[in-house]
Design a protein around this motif. Structure first.
Motif: not given
Length: 280
Positions: A132-145
């Motif tokens: 499983x992947x926390x996709x909101x955290x993934x997107x946040x971290x990848x783009x520094x959001x």
């Protein structure tokens, strides 16, 4: 013909699977830039999500370009001037938000440094290997959001122009449902996969090639003088448009099919390997 610009996708292309630029690739790109070749980062990411990589490659001191949201937003890395921006039609975006409520997907809207979601706890997707992947955290971290939870994404559309709506979901689920998710909007919005777990929407006609075709002639650069690198469906237009289109070894088959060259994968310095052949 001499190469005047190098356009690169980010995830799966410029960066390895750890989301970093390898030393060999960084050094090759910096050397190319010092020789007068313009570097262009072209990604589905928001512009803010490109800043750290742009600084690492010193684009701000060499008048590089940032192509964000798959071509909906183009920024001069040196001046921060917005060279192009095409927001989605607000009425269609409202209709899309309502339509997506019928599907098990997680919609997100990035604006500036904010990642807007309706439920920050509805964030998990299941990958093909069962993990499983926390996709909101993934997107946040990848783009520094920064995550901004809103009652409804309609509020965001009513307040700001929006360049892209991103949906995330289990890869198997998206493959089974993306056509019906997109069908009502094929004439009014662009839609495409940017990863197995991402299907996203932009204004009609938006893609990376269109952004480059609009921006580069103003800088005296012709398509024939551009090398482009990519791996995903959203890179296909850029690979076809450039004088030299290079598919990464990890690229999807449809990108490899239109590329003039297939290089090593993103974990094997594919960009550097190709530039060694093209630039010497």
């Amino acid at each position: 013909m001499a190469i005047k610009a190098i356009a690169m996708d980010i995830d799966g292309t410029l960066t390895n699977d750890q989301k970093v630029i390898s030393p060999r690739t960084r050094e090759k790109l910096l050397a190319a830039q010092e020789s007068g070749i313009k570097l262009i980062l072209a990604s589905g990411r928001p512009a803010w999500g490109l800043h750290a990589l742009a600084q690492e490659l010193d684009l701000q001191n060499h008048d590089g370009l940032l192509v964000a949201f798959n071509g909906a937003h183009v920024v001069d890395a040196q001046t921060d001037e917005v060279l192009f921006d095409q927001a989605m039609p607000a009425d269609e975006l409202h209709r899309l938000i309502d339509h997506l409520q019928n599907y098990d997907v997680i919609p997100m809207i990035s604006l500036g440094r904010d990642l807007h979601v309706e439920d920050s706890y509805h964030c998990m997707i299941t990958l093909p290997d069962g993990s499983q992947k926390n996709i909101v955290k993934y997107e946040r971290d990848a783009c520094d959001l920064k995550i901004r939870e809103v009652e409804s994404l309609h509020e965001v559309v009513d307040t700001y122009p929006v360049d892209k709506l991103l949906t995330a979901g289990d890869p198997a689920y998206l493959q089974a449902h993306y056509e019906e998710m997109y069908a009502p909007f094929k004439q009014t919005l662009s839609g495409m996969f940017t990863a197995d777990w991402y299907f996203e929407y932009t204004a009609p006609g938006i893609d990376k090639a269109r952004a480059l075709e609009g921006a580069l002639p103003k800088l005296g650069i012709d398509a024939s003088e551009v090398v482009s690198f990519g791996d995903g469906q959203n890179d296909k237009s850029m690979i076809e448009w450039a004088g030299t289109g290079v598919a990464m070894g990890n690229a999807v088959d449809e990108v490899k099919a239109v590329a003039q060259m297939v290089t090593a994968n993103n974990n094997e310095d594919g960009i550097a390997v190709a530039l060694d052949k093209l630039l010497g």
